[in-house]
Write an enzyme that holds these catalytic residues in place. Sequence first.
Site, PDB file in Angstrom:
ATOM      1  CB  CYS A 198      -0.959   0.023   1.243  1.00 19.70           C
ATOM      2  SG  CYS A 198      -2.130  -1.266   1.173  1.00 19.70           S
TER       3      CYS A 198
ATOM      4  CG  HIS B 295      -3.048   3.848   1.640  1.00 17.93           C
ATOM      5  ND1 HIS B 295      -3.649   3.122   0.448  1.00 17.93           N
ATOM      6  CD2 HIS B 295      -3.222   2.688   2.538  1.00 17.93           C
ATOM      7  CE1 HIS B 295      -4.106   1.882   0.500  1.00 17.93           C
ATOM      8  NE2 HIS B 295      -3.828   1.427   1.911  1.00 17.93           N
TER       9      HIS B 295
ATOM     10  CG  ASN C 170      -6.540  -0.586   1.011  1.00 13.08           C
ATOM     11  OD1 ASN C 170      -5.894  -0.412   0.000  1.00 13.08           O
ATOM     12  ND2 ASN C 170      -6.101  -1.208   2.098  1.00 13.08           N
TER      13      ASN C 170
HETATM   14  N1  ACO Z   1     -18.698  -8.534   8.402  1.00 10.68           N
HETATM   15  C1  ACO Z   1     -19.234  -8.808   9.436  1.00 10.68           C
HETATM   16  N2  ACO Z   1     -18.446  -9.221  10.490  1.00 10.68           N
HETATM   17  C2  ACO Z   1     -17.188  -9.378  10.336  1.00 10.68           C
HETATM   18  C3  ACO Z   1     -16.686  -9.136   9.418  1.00 10.68           C
HETATM   19  C4  ACO Z   1     -17.318  -8.874   8.173  1.00 10.68           C
HETATM   20  N3  ACO Z   1     -16.867  -8.363   6.989  1.00 10.68           N
HETATM   21  N4  ACO Z   1     -15.241  -9.271   9.246  1.00 10.68           N
HETATM   22  C5  ACO Z   1     -14.906  -9.533  10.577  1.00 10.68           C
HETATM   23  N5  ACO Z   1     -15.944  -9.622  11.235  1.00 10.68           N
HETATM   24  C6  ACO Z   1     -16.369  -9.950  12.453  1.00 10.68           C
HETATM   25  C7  ACO Z   1     -15.196 -10.706  13.236  1.00 10.68           C
HETATM   26  O1  ACO Z   1     -15.325 -11.971  13.070  1.00 10.68           O
HETATM   27  C8  ACO Z   1     -15.476 -10.476  14.614  1.00 10.68           C
HETATM   28  O2  ACO Z   1     -16.438 -11.300  15.261  1.00 10.68           O
HETATM   29  P1  ACO Z   1     -16.315 -11.893  16.598  1.00 10.68           P
HETATM   30  O3  ACO Z   1     -16.013 -10.808  17.685  1.00 10.68           O
HETATM   31  O4  ACO Z   1     -17.606 -12.825  16.684  1.00 10.68           O
HETATM   32  O5  ACO Z   1     -15.034 -12.762  16.638  1.00 10.68           O
HETATM   33  C9  ACO Z   1     -16.063  -9.113  14.603  1.00 10.68           C
HETATM   34  O6  ACO Z   1     -16.439  -8.527  13.466  1.00 10.68           O
HETATM   35  C10 ACO Z   1     -14.646  -8.016  15.182  1.00 10.68           C
HETATM   36  O7  ACO Z   1     -13.926  -8.429  14.397  1.00 10.68           O
HETATM   37  P2  ACO Z   1     -12.530  -7.519  14.355  1.00 10.68           P
HETATM   38  O8  ACO Z   1     -11.241  -7.675  13.438  1.00 10.68           O
HETATM   39  O9  ACO Z   1     -12.063  -7.332  15.825  1.00 10.68           O
HETATM   40  O10 ACO Z   1     -13.154  -6.185  14.004  1.00 10.68           O
HETATM   41  P3  ACO Z   1     -12.458  -4.438  13.773  1.00 10.68           P
HETATM   42  O11 ACO Z   1     -13.300  -3.716  14.393  1.00 10.68           O
HETATM   43  O12 ACO Z   1     -11.073  -4.462  14.278  1.00 10.68           O
HETATM   44  O13 ACO Z   1     -12.522  -4.246  12.300  1.00 10.68           O
HETATM   45  C11 ACO Z   1     -11.068  -4.336  10.551  1.00 10.68           C
HETATM   46  C12 ACO Z   1     -11.743  -5.170  11.375  1.00 10.68           C
HETATM   47  C13 ACO Z   1     -11.988  -3.395   9.641  1.00 10.68           C
HETATM   48  C14 ACO Z   1     -10.185  -5.200   9.426  1.00 10.68           C
HETATM   49  C15 ACO Z   1     -10.017  -3.275  11.057  1.00 10.68           C
HETATM   50  O14 ACO Z   1      -9.363  -3.881  11.860  1.00 10.68           O
HETATM   51  C16 ACO Z   1      -9.259  -2.773  10.182  1.00 10.68           C
HETATM   52  O15 ACO Z   1      -9.595  -1.904   9.277  1.00 10.68           O
HETATM   53  N6  ACO Z   1      -7.740  -2.683  10.210  1.00 10.68           N
HETATM   54  C17 ACO Z   1      -6.963  -2.487   9.487  1.00 10.68           C
HETATM   55  C18 ACO Z   1      -6.780  -3.149   8.057  1.00 10.68           C
HETATM   56  C19 ACO Z   1      -6.420  -2.483   7.026  1.00 10.68           C
HETATM   57  O16 ACO Z   1      -6.659  -1.234   6.786  1.00 10.68           O
HETATM   58  N7  ACO Z   1      -5.820  -3.114   6.234  1.00 10.68           N
HETATM   59  C20 ACO Z   1      -5.389  -2.773   4.878  1.00 10.68           C
HETATM   60  C21 ACO Z   1      -4.106  -3.192   4.394  1.00 10.68           C
HETATM   61  S1  ACO Z   1      -2.931  -2.123   5.414  1.00 10.68           S
HETATM   62  C22 ACO Z   1      -3.305  -0.748   5.109  1.00 10.68           C
HETATM   63  O17 ACO Z   1      -3.591  -0.346   3.936  1.00 10.68           O
HETATM   64  C23 ACO Z   1      -2.904   0.360   6.010  1.00 10.68           C
END
Ligand code: ACO
Length: 325
Positions: free
Chosen positions: A115, A252, A282
């Site tokens: 990224c 980004h 993204n």
């Molecule tokens: N739909 C519904 N529920 C979901 C989904 C989905 N698509 N994905 C995960 N869940 C559930 C999980 O299973 C979990 O359930 P549980 O509590 O029963 O176990 C719950 O939602 C919470 O999951 P978390 O992973 O803790 O959710 P979080 O609030 O952290 O959000 C996310 C997840 C959106 C991925 C977040 O952590 C994030 O944005 N992280 C940064 C990742 C990123 O941006 N990556 C891109 C590449 S790196 C970059 O570009 C910077």
Amino acid sequence: MTIKRSHITGCGAYLPERCVTNSELAAALDTTDEWIQSRTGIRQRHIAADGELTSDLATNAARKALDAAGLTADDIDLVVVATATPDLTFPATATQVQANLGVTRGCAFDVQAVCTGFVYALTIADNFVQLGQSRGALVIGAETFSRILDWNDRGTCVLFGDGAGAVVLQPGEGAGTVEDRGILSTHLHADGRYKDMLYVDGGPSTTQLAGFLRMEGKEVFKHAVVNLAQAVDEALEANGVDGAAVDWLVPHQANRRIIDATARKLGVTSDKVVVTIDRHANTSAASIPLALSEAVGDGRITRGQLVLLEAMGGGFTWGSAMVRW
Ligand code: ACO
């Protein structure tokens, strides 16, 4: 004394025709539009058609950037493609783009910083231009992340999209102050201790297959907020300005909450932040040049304004570029 700087003289963007909404994903996956929008800000993403390659997206964006700069293929002597989803293991996707455009001189290569790839590619091309090694550079971010997603993993597949953006760099002379046009600063970082938090579980030397993206979302989120705050501070300090001087933050586009946290840290209001994540999701290395093209194209970014680019990605890699437009 006059010094040489790279000027961004044209921008272009390309998105595949097919647009997939959150609701369409929810029809096949245990997720909801509400969950995706509230956690990420994403409403939809574009997905490349069968047979539509990263180089096709890159070429379309590059053609628009060349038109915007008023240049032709004959004016280009450097093609850098930032991508983590190349057409082939080799040769570089940049050579395919070069061939598509009819560029026959200079050099062409890919840069892989996920990224942060566009910021890395821009930095390299800027150095070429400042050193007099390029008089016309195409810097492209292009991705087909849809090809490396596990479409059964709701924690990752809802986050990404396909697309490409490109800019043209040309040399320009000036007094070298922060008021003078051009790329004012670039800063790059990497810390490989965190490589297992965001990676693809395949590749030519390991599985011989392309593999799928794997991510520890919460950890990536935490590191992104910290690293991007450091990146924007570094850019401000290097240029002797504070957040109030920044006309546009072009981040980004990984997650709306990460973007908002960085803007708060910088002290810029949301009306000074270019946001495309709602429509593009993204797009990794493509997200910054896609956002730049949109904001230049609709007249938000204008000559003389101070524009700050920042990104963070797998590796981890992160960095910034400050540009006087
Ligand atoms: N739909 C519904 N529920 C979901 C989904 C989905 N698509 N994905 C995960 N869940 C559930 C999980 O299973 C979990 O359930 P549980 O509590 O029963 O176990 C719950 O939602 C919470 O999951 P978390 O992973 O803790 O959710 P979080 O609030 O952290 O959000 C996310 C997840 C959106 C991925 C977040 O952590 C994030 O944005 N992280 C940064 C990742 C990123 O941006 N990556 C891109 C590449 S790196 C970059 O570009 C910077």
